[in-house]
Design a protein around this motif. Structure first.
Motif, short mmCIF file in Angstrom:
data_model
loop_
_atom_site.label_atom_id
_atom_site.label_comp_id
_atom_site.label_asym_id
_atom_site.label_seq_id
_atom_site.Cartn_x
_atom_site.Cartn_y
_atom_site.Cartn_z
N GLU A 1 -81.34 -0.58 79.62
CA GLU A 1 -81.07 0.73 79.02
C GLU A 1 -80.44 0.59 77.63
OE1 GLU A 1 -79.23 3.45 81.78
OE2 GLU A 1 -78.13 4.47 80.18
N ASP B 1 -76.74 -1.42 80.78
CA ASP B 1 -76.75 -0.50 79.64
C ASP B 1 -75.65 -0.87 78.65
OD1 ASP B 1 -76.73 1.61 77.88
OD2 ASP B 1 -75.95 3.09 79.30
N ASN C 1 -80.68 6.90 76.83
CA ASN C 1 -80.01 8.17 76.58
C ASN C 1 -79.30 8.11 75.22
OD1 ASN C 1 -77.91 6.54 78.37
ND2 ASN C 1 -76.73 7.91 77.04
MG MG Z 1 -76.87 4.96 78.79
#
Ligand code: MG
Ligand code: GKR
Length: 434
Positions: free
Chosen positions: A250, A222, A278
Motif C-alpha cells: 500500500e 503500508d 489511499n
Molecule cells: Mg494507507
C-alpha cells in the motif's frame, strides 16, 4: 422530514503513541460528532474528523441544514462533492488525513449524509445499509492494524490509559501485538503500518508475521510513501511470497507516477503483488490517470473523505469495471464511525478486502456509544437488528470528550510536531525517507 436543529460536538479521545511516516500520534486524537434533529424529535448522528476546521465547516452549512428536508438535503448539497472546483480537479497532496483542504467539502458532505441516513433509518425503522440498496453481508470483516509504537496507552497525567500492547519497536514486539489483537478480536488478516524503521527491519517484520500466522492470513504493508521507487521494488521483490495470497503493498512510493513506476518494476521482475492506495488516489479525479498508468490495483475507500456512503458505492462500481479491488481506509475513530464503516461495507458488494480499523487502539473510557464499545467478534462487526446506524450516543461520554477537547492545547492533528516533542527534537517528515 424537517430538520429543526443541528449540533456539533468537538471531542478528544486518548490515543497511544503510534508511529507512521507522518510522525507520532498525539496523546489525544480529535473527533467531531454531528447530530441532526428532526421536527418529531428523532436524532441522526455521525462521527467525522476532529478539530476546529471540520467543526467550523459543518457549522457553516447550518443555514442550509436547519429547515431542510432530511430526504432531500444531500441532493441539495451535492455541489459539495460534485460541483465545480470542489474535488473533480484535485492535485495530489500529502497532508495527514483530515487536514487535506482539497477534500474538506467532501468530508463535510459525508458527515451530513451519514447523519441524514441515520435520521431517516430511525424514522422508518430500517438499518442504514438497507437504505443504501440493501445489505449483501450481515457481518463485515476488519483487519488487525498493528503499528510500531512507543510505550504508553494514550492520555496524559491522571488521565493516562492502560498500555495494553506495550512498546513495539522490533519485529518480535510487533508480532506479539498482532497475536494479542487476534486473540482479542479474532481478526483473520493484517494491515501493518510501515514507513517507520529501516525497510530491512520492516521486511523482517512481515516475514516473522508470515511465520507466526501462516500463509492463509493475508498480509499488507503500508509505509505511506516513505520509500523511493527503487526501495519499493526491492521490498516488493523481497516480500513476493509474503504479500501474495490476498495481501498488497500500500502506497510504497509517492504519487501516481511513483506507484506506476513501482508497478512496472515489479511486473518486469515477474511479480504482480497488487499496489493499493489511499495516498496517491484519494478522489475520483485521480482515477483516470491511475487506470491509464496501471498505478494502483486496489483503492482504499473511506466514506469520511470520499464524500459519503453513496460515493463509496460509486467508487466500488468504478473499481469493479476497471478490474481493481476495493479495500477500506481508517483513521483513529470511535464506535459511531465504526458502525458507519460497517454499514457502507455491508451494502457494497465489490468490497474485496477486510476493512482497516484503528478501533483496537481506543479504549472503553473514551467510547461515546451508549452501552460501550461495539463488539468485533471473529474479526467482524455484525450489523445489528436496529434502525439507522444501530448505535446511540452516550451524552455523559460526549460531555467528557468535550471536556478533554477543551484541555488539549492543539486543534488539529500534527504528527510531525508530536514526533519533535516526544521522540526527536530535530525530526522532519521526509518523503521518501529510504
Ligand atoms: Mg494507507
Ligand atoms: O493512523 O497514523 C495513522 C495512519 O497512518 C493513518 O493516518 C493513515 O491515513 O491508516 C492510514 C493509511 O492507511 O494510510
Amino acid at each position: 422530514m424537517k430538520i429543526v436543529d443541528m449540533r456539533v460536538h468537538s471531542i478528544a479521545m486518548a490515543d497511544p503513541p503510534l508511529r507512521s511516516s507522518y510522525g507520532l500520534h498525539a496523546p489525544y486524537a480529535l473527533r467531531n460528532v454531528l447530530e441532526l434533529e428532526s421536527e418529531d424529535g428523532i436524532v441522526g448522528i455521525a462521527e467525522t474528523y476532529g478539530g476546529e476546521k471540520p467543526a467550523a465547516a459543518l457549522l457553516a452549512a447550518r443555514g442550509q441544514v436547519v429547515g431542510a428536508d432530511a430526504y432531500r438535503l444531500t441532493g441539495d448539497l451535492l455541489g459539495l462533492v460534485e460541483g465545480e472546483g470542489d474535488g473533480l480537479d484535485r492535485s495530489q497532496t500529502h497532508h495527514v488525513p483530515g487536514e487535506n483542504p482539497l477534500d474538506a467539502s467532501s468530508r463535510t458532505y459525508a458527515a451530513l449524509e451519514t447523519a441524514c441516513l441515520d435520521l431517516i433509518g430511525r424514522s422508518v425503522g430500517q438499518p442504514v445499509c438497507d437504505l443504501l440498496g440493501g445489505r449483501v453481508r450481515d457481518e463485515v470483516p476488519f483487519s488487525a492494524y498493528p503499528f510500531y509504537k512507543h510505550a504508553g496507552g494514550g492520555g496524559e497525567g491522571d488521565d493516562k490509559r492502560e498500555d495494553k500492547y506495550g512498546e513495539a519497536l522490533t519485529p518480535e514486539a510487533l508480532v506479539r501485538q498482532v497475536r494479542q489483537m487476534f486473540d482479542e478480536y479474532g481478526f483473520g488478516s493484517v494491515k501493518f503500518k510501515g514507513g517507520v524503521l529501516d525497510p530491512e527491519i520492516e521486511i523482517e517484520t512481515i516475514r516473522q508475521l508470515r511465520r507466526e500466522f501462516g500463509p492463509d492470513v493475508p498480509l499488507r504493508i503500508d509505509p505511506n510513501s516513505a520509500w523511493t521507487v527503487e526501495t519499493s521494488i526491492k521490498v516488493g521483490q523481497a516480500l513476493k511470497e509474503e504479500l501474495s495470497n490476498g495481501g498488497y503493498l500500500e502506497d510504497p512510493a509517492m504519487g501516481i507516477d511513483g506507484m506506476a513506476a513501482v508497478r512496472n518494476g515489479l511486473l518486469a521482475a515477474g511479480i504482480d503483488t497488487p499496489l493499493a492506495s489511499n495516498v496517491a488516489v484519494t478522489s475520483f479525479a485521480h482515477i483516470p490517470e491511475s487506470v491509464r498508468k496501471d498505478a494502483v490495483q486496489v483503492i482504499l475507500c473511506d466514506h469520511h473523505y470520499w464524500g459519503g456512503m453513496r460515493q463509496v458505492q460509486h467508487l466500488a462500481k468504478i473499481c469493479q469495471v476497471f478490474g481493481m479491488g476495493l479495500s477500506m481506509h481508517s483513521n483513529s475513530h470511535l464506535g459511531v464511525s465504526l458502525m458507519a464503516m460497517a454499514h457502507v461495507a455491508a451494502a457494497t458488494k465489490h468490497l474485496t478486502y477486510a476493512c482497516d480499523t484503528h478501533y483496537p487502539w481506543q479504549s472503553e473510557k473514551d467510547e461515546i456509544v451508549a452501552g460501550g464499545r461495539v463488539p468485533i467478534v471473529n474479526g467482524c462487526v455484525r450489523i445489528p437488528d436496529k434502525p439507522g446506524l444501530g448505535v446511540d450516543l452516550d451524552y455523559d461520554q460526549i460531555a467528557r470528550g468535550k471536556e478533554l477537547f477543551e484541555k488539549v492545547p492543539y486543534r488539529k492533528r500534527d504528527d510531525e510536531a508530536e514526533m519533535r516533542k516526544h521522540v526527536d527534537a530535530t525530526w522532519k517528515r521526509v518523503l521518501p525517507r529510504w
